[in-house]
Enzyme design. Structure first.
Site, PDB file in Angstrom:
ATOM      1  N   GLU A 100      16.657  -3.478  -2.675  1.00  0.00           N
ATOM      2  CA  GLU A 100      16.314  -2.338  -1.797  1.00  0.00           C
ATOM      3  C   GLU A 100      15.547  -2.814  -0.562  1.00  0.00           C
ATOM      4  OE1 GLU A 100      13.862   1.201  -0.539  1.00  0.00           O
ATOM      5  OE2 GLU A 100      13.250  -0.792  -1.153  1.00  0.00           O
ATOM      6  N   HIS A 101      14.636  -3.774  -0.774  1.00  0.00           N
ATOM      7  CA  HIS A 101      13.837  -4.292   0.343  1.00  0.00           C
ATOM      8  C   HIS A 101      14.735  -4.977   1.379  1.00  0.00           C
ATOM      9  CE1 HIS A 101      11.052  -7.079   2.433  1.00  0.00           C
ATOM     10  NE2 HIS A 101      10.251  -6.041   2.351  1.00  0.00           N
ATOM     11  N   ARG A 152       2.275 -10.596  -7.293  1.00  0.00           N
ATOM     12  CA  ARG A 152       3.333  -9.839  -7.971  1.00  0.00           C
ATOM     13  C   ARG A 152       3.582 -10.482  -9.329  1.00  0.00           C
ATOM     14  NH1 ARG A 152       7.789  -8.985  -3.976  1.00  0.00           N
ATOM     15  NH2 ARG A 152       6.384  -7.385  -3.190  1.00  0.00           N
ATOM     16  N   LYS A 208      -1.130 -11.714   3.345  1.00  0.00           N
ATOM     17  CA  LYS A 208      -0.432 -10.958   4.389  1.00  0.00           C
ATOM     18  C   LYS A 208      -0.591 -11.687   5.727  1.00  0.00           C
ATOM     19  CE  LYS A 208       0.081  -5.955   5.024  1.00  0.00           C
ATOM     20  NZ  LYS A 208       1.074  -5.654   4.022  1.00  0.00           N
ATOM     21  N   LYS A 215       8.688   6.435  -6.939  1.00  0.00           N
ATOM     22  CA  LYS A 215       8.804   6.982  -5.589  1.00  0.00           C
ATOM     23  C   LYS A 215      10.150   7.694  -5.468  1.00  0.00           C
ATOM     24  CE  LYS A 215       7.074   4.711  -2.034  1.00  0.00           C
ATOM     25  NZ  LYS A 215       6.610   3.644  -1.111  1.00  0.00           N
ATOM     26  N   GLU A 228      -4.449  -6.965  -4.225  1.00  0.00           N
ATOM     27  CA  GLU A 228      -3.451  -6.002  -4.702  1.00  0.00           C
ATOM     28  C   GLU A 228      -2.557  -6.690  -5.730  1.00  0.00           C
ATOM     29  OE1 GLU A 228      -0.313  -2.944  -2.720  1.00  0.00           O
ATOM     30  OE2 GLU A 228       0.339  -5.017  -2.878  1.00  0.00           O
ATOM     31  N   ARG A 263      -0.517   1.104  12.539  1.00  0.00           N
ATOM     32  CA  ARG A 263       0.110   2.266  11.897  1.00  0.00           C
ATOM     33  C   ARG A 263      -0.942   3.247  11.383  1.00  0.00           C
ATOM     34  NH1 ARG A 263       1.835   2.429   6.628  1.00  0.00           N
ATOM     35  NH2 ARG A 263       1.876   0.174   6.437  1.00  0.00           N
ATOM     36  N   ALA A 323      13.968  -3.661  -6.596  1.00  0.00           N
ATOM     37  CA  ALA A 323      13.061  -3.662  -5.430  1.00  0.00           C
ATOM     38  C   ALA A 323      13.474  -4.743  -4.417  1.00  0.00           C
ATOM     39  CB  ALA A 323      11.625  -3.882  -5.881  1.00  0.00           C
ATOM     40  N   GLU A 374       7.003 -13.248 -16.920  1.00  0.00           N
ATOM     41  CA  GLU A 374       8.181 -14.047 -16.583  1.00  0.00           C
ATOM     42  C   GLU A 374       7.914 -14.892 -15.337  1.00  0.00           C
ATOM     43  OE1 GLU A 374      11.014 -14.100 -18.227  1.00  0.00           O
ATOM     44  OE2 GLU A 374      12.223 -15.200 -16.764  1.00  0.00           O
TER      45      GLU A 374
HETATM   46  P1  0O2 Z   1       4.510  -6.464   1.830  1.00  0.00           P
HETATM   47  O1  0O2 Z   1       5.003  -7.511   2.750  1.00  0.00           O
HETATM   48  O2  0O2 Z   1       5.402  -6.310   0.612  1.00  0.00           O
HETATM   49  O3  0O2 Z   1       3.078  -6.600   1.467  1.00  0.00           O
HETATM   50  P2  0O2 Z   1      -1.728   1.830   1.412  1.00  0.00           P
HETATM   51  O4  0O2 Z   1      -1.844   0.313   1.356  1.00  0.00           O
HETATM   52  O5  0O2 Z   1      -2.265   2.481   0.172  1.00  0.00           O
HETATM   53  O6  0O2 Z   1      -2.285   2.365   2.657  1.00  0.00           O
HETATM   54  P3  0O2 Z   1       1.046   1.411   1.194  1.00  0.00           P
HETATM   55  O7  0O2 Z   1       0.999   0.106   1.916  1.00  0.00           O
HETATM   56  O8  0O2 Z   1       2.264   2.251   1.458  1.00  0.00           O
HETATM   57  O9  0O2 Z   1      -0.235   2.232   1.506  1.00  0.00           O
HETATM   58  O10 0O2 Z   1       0.863   1.127  -0.362  1.00  0.00           O
HETATM   59  P4  0O2 Z   1       1.859   1.148  -1.589  1.00  0.00           P
HETATM   60  O11 0O2 Z   1       2.595   2.417  -1.747  1.00  0.00           O
HETATM   61  O12 0O2 Z   1       0.989   0.748  -2.738  1.00  0.00           O
HETATM   62  O13 0O2 Z   1       2.978   0.039  -1.280  1.00  0.00           O
HETATM   63  C1  0O2 Z   1       2.651  -1.224  -0.807  1.00  0.00           C
HETATM   64  C2  0O2 Z   1       3.657  -2.295  -1.199  1.00  0.00           C
HETATM   65  O14 0O2 Z   1       4.456  -1.899  -2.330  1.00  0.00           O
HETATM   66  C3  0O2 Z   1       4.660  -2.616  -0.110  1.00  0.00           C
HETATM   67  O15 0O2 Z   1       4.119  -3.597   0.726  1.00  0.00           O
HETATM   68  C4  0O2 Z   1       5.849  -3.179  -0.929  1.00  0.00           C
HETATM   69  O16 0O2 Z   1       5.600  -4.523  -1.313  1.00  0.00           O
HETATM   70  C5  0O2 Z   1       5.809  -2.320  -2.165  1.00  0.00           C
HETATM   71  N1  0O2 Z   1       6.630  -1.106  -2.010  1.00  0.00           N
HETATM   72  C6  0O2 Z   1       6.174   0.152  -1.865  1.00  0.00           C
HETATM   73  N2  0O2 Z   1       7.199   1.015  -1.773  1.00  0.00           N
HETATM   74  C7  0O2 Z   1       8.329   0.290  -1.858  1.00  0.00           C
HETATM   75  C8  0O2 Z   1       9.721   0.642  -1.831  1.00  0.00           C
HETATM   76  O17 0O2 Z   1      10.114   1.798  -1.695  1.00  0.00           O
HETATM   77  N3  0O2 Z   1      10.625  -0.386  -1.932  1.00  0.00           N
HETATM   78  C9  0O2 Z   1      10.224  -1.684  -2.084  1.00  0.00           C
HETATM   79  N4  0O2 Z   1      11.185  -2.621  -2.177  1.00  0.00           N
HETATM   80  N5  0O2 Z   1       8.916  -2.039  -2.096  1.00  0.00           N
HETATM   81  C10 0O2 Z   1       7.970  -1.070  -1.997  1.00  0.00           C
HETATM   82  P5  0O2 Z   1       4.476  -3.638   2.273  1.00  0.00           P
HETATM   83  O18 0O2 Z   1       3.332  -3.029   3.002  1.00  0.00           O
HETATM   84  O19 0O2 Z   1       5.831  -3.043   2.524  1.00  0.00           O
HETATM   85  O20 0O2 Z   1       4.537  -5.131   2.675  1.00  0.00           O
END
Ligand code: 0O2
Length: 236
Positions: free
Chosen positions: A185-186, A108, A76, A143, A170, A87, A182, A69
């Site tokens: 929630e974000h 994405r 980043k 999650k 990624e 972190r 998502a 879609e």
């Molecule tokens: P941004 O700006 O979106 O990139 P790791 O990288 O393995 O050390 P991490 O970063 O926790 O650990 O990896 P994970 O679990 O794969 O999640 C990374 C990204 O998935 C996040 O990026 C979000 O984009 C998305 N994500 C993960 N969990 C959630 C959640 O609970 N809610 C929402 N809305 N998005 C989620 P970042 O790092 O937040 O930043």
């Protein structure tokens, strides 16, 4: 005191007021090596994005609908990279960055149905210049807060002027409904600065269940329509 001395004093004052993260960000973003590295990630991101566009174009002709879609990509920011390294307790060096942070280039991919997510992922991973590094399947194992998405870290071969490099990207893949959840929630996480009230978290969790039910119901409706179409085609 002359103008230069004044300016230097001003710069020192400003730098002293920067946080450790801001200084790290400044240090990272101002080096040539960092800029060069970001170019590698940007090119890798473009390559993967093209692969998804090619798949979408071909599949839309074959199936008369788009299995993808929407595609969004981003690099980043230096600030987010610095925050993540801090972190994880990593020293702020470029080699540490390349060896430990895999989501600098991010794509994405939003699909209508859950089956599209897995089908498109399979097609990407079957390509010989794409290497799978890591899978986090938050669709099969959501999650705790209800977040669903398929996360892949892939390495792609990119050819530069001085040779080939394997660069990690990624890929986050999810349905339209999962993406809706998502996104909301974000923005709430941002609003509450990570301290979301329990009743809001509970409602989001229930909404995630409803979204999951919706995804399955829509798939089932679609399958029924396709079965009906196929049997009427066989009869005619
Ligand atoms: P941004 O700006 O979106 O990139 P790791 O990288 O393995 O050390 P991490 O970063 O926790 O650990 O990896 P994970 O679990 O794969 O999640 C990374 C990204 O998935 C996040 O990026 C979000 O984009 C998305 N994500 C993960 N969990 C959630 C959640 O609970 N809610 C929402 N809305 N998005 C989620 P970042 O790092 O937040 O930043």
């Amino acid at each position: 005191m002359n103008d230069i001395e004044n300016s230097l004093k001003e710069i020192k004052k400003t730098r002293a007021s920067l946080t450790v993260e801001e200084r790290a960000e400044e240090m990272l973003s101002k080096t040539y090596g960092f800029a060069k590295l970001m170019t590698y990630y940007k090119c890798a991101m473009m390559e993967i994005e093209t692969k998804f566009n090619v798949l979408n174009e071909e599949l839309s002709l074959q199936y008369d609908r788009n299995p993808i879609e929407n595609i969004k990509s981003r690099i980043k920011s230096a600030e987010s990279i610095a925050k993540k390294m801090k972190r994880k307790g990593l020293p702020m060096t470029l080699s540490c960055l390349t060896n430990n942070i895999y989501d600098i280039a991010g794509i994405r991919v939003i699909c209508p149905f859950i089956t599209d997510v897995y089908e498109v992922a399979r097609m990407l991973l079957s390509q010989t210049d794409v290497e799978l590094v890591q899978v986090k399947d938050y669709i099969r194992e959501p999650k705790e807060n209800g977040y669903r998405s398929l996360h892949l870290i892939v390495k792609i071969n990119v050819f530069f002027s001085d040779g080939m490099r394997q660069v990690p990207v990624e890929v986050q893949m999810r349905t339209i409904a999962m993406n809706f959840w998502a996104t909301v929630e974000h923005s709430l996480q941002y609003k509450y600065k990570g301290d979301m009230p329990e009743h809001v978290a509970e409602r989001l969790s229930k909404a995630a269940d409803a979204i999951n039910a919706l995804d399955h119901e829509m798939s089932s409706v679609r399958n029924e329509i396709m079965d009906a179409q196929n049997s009427s085609q066989k009869q005619s």
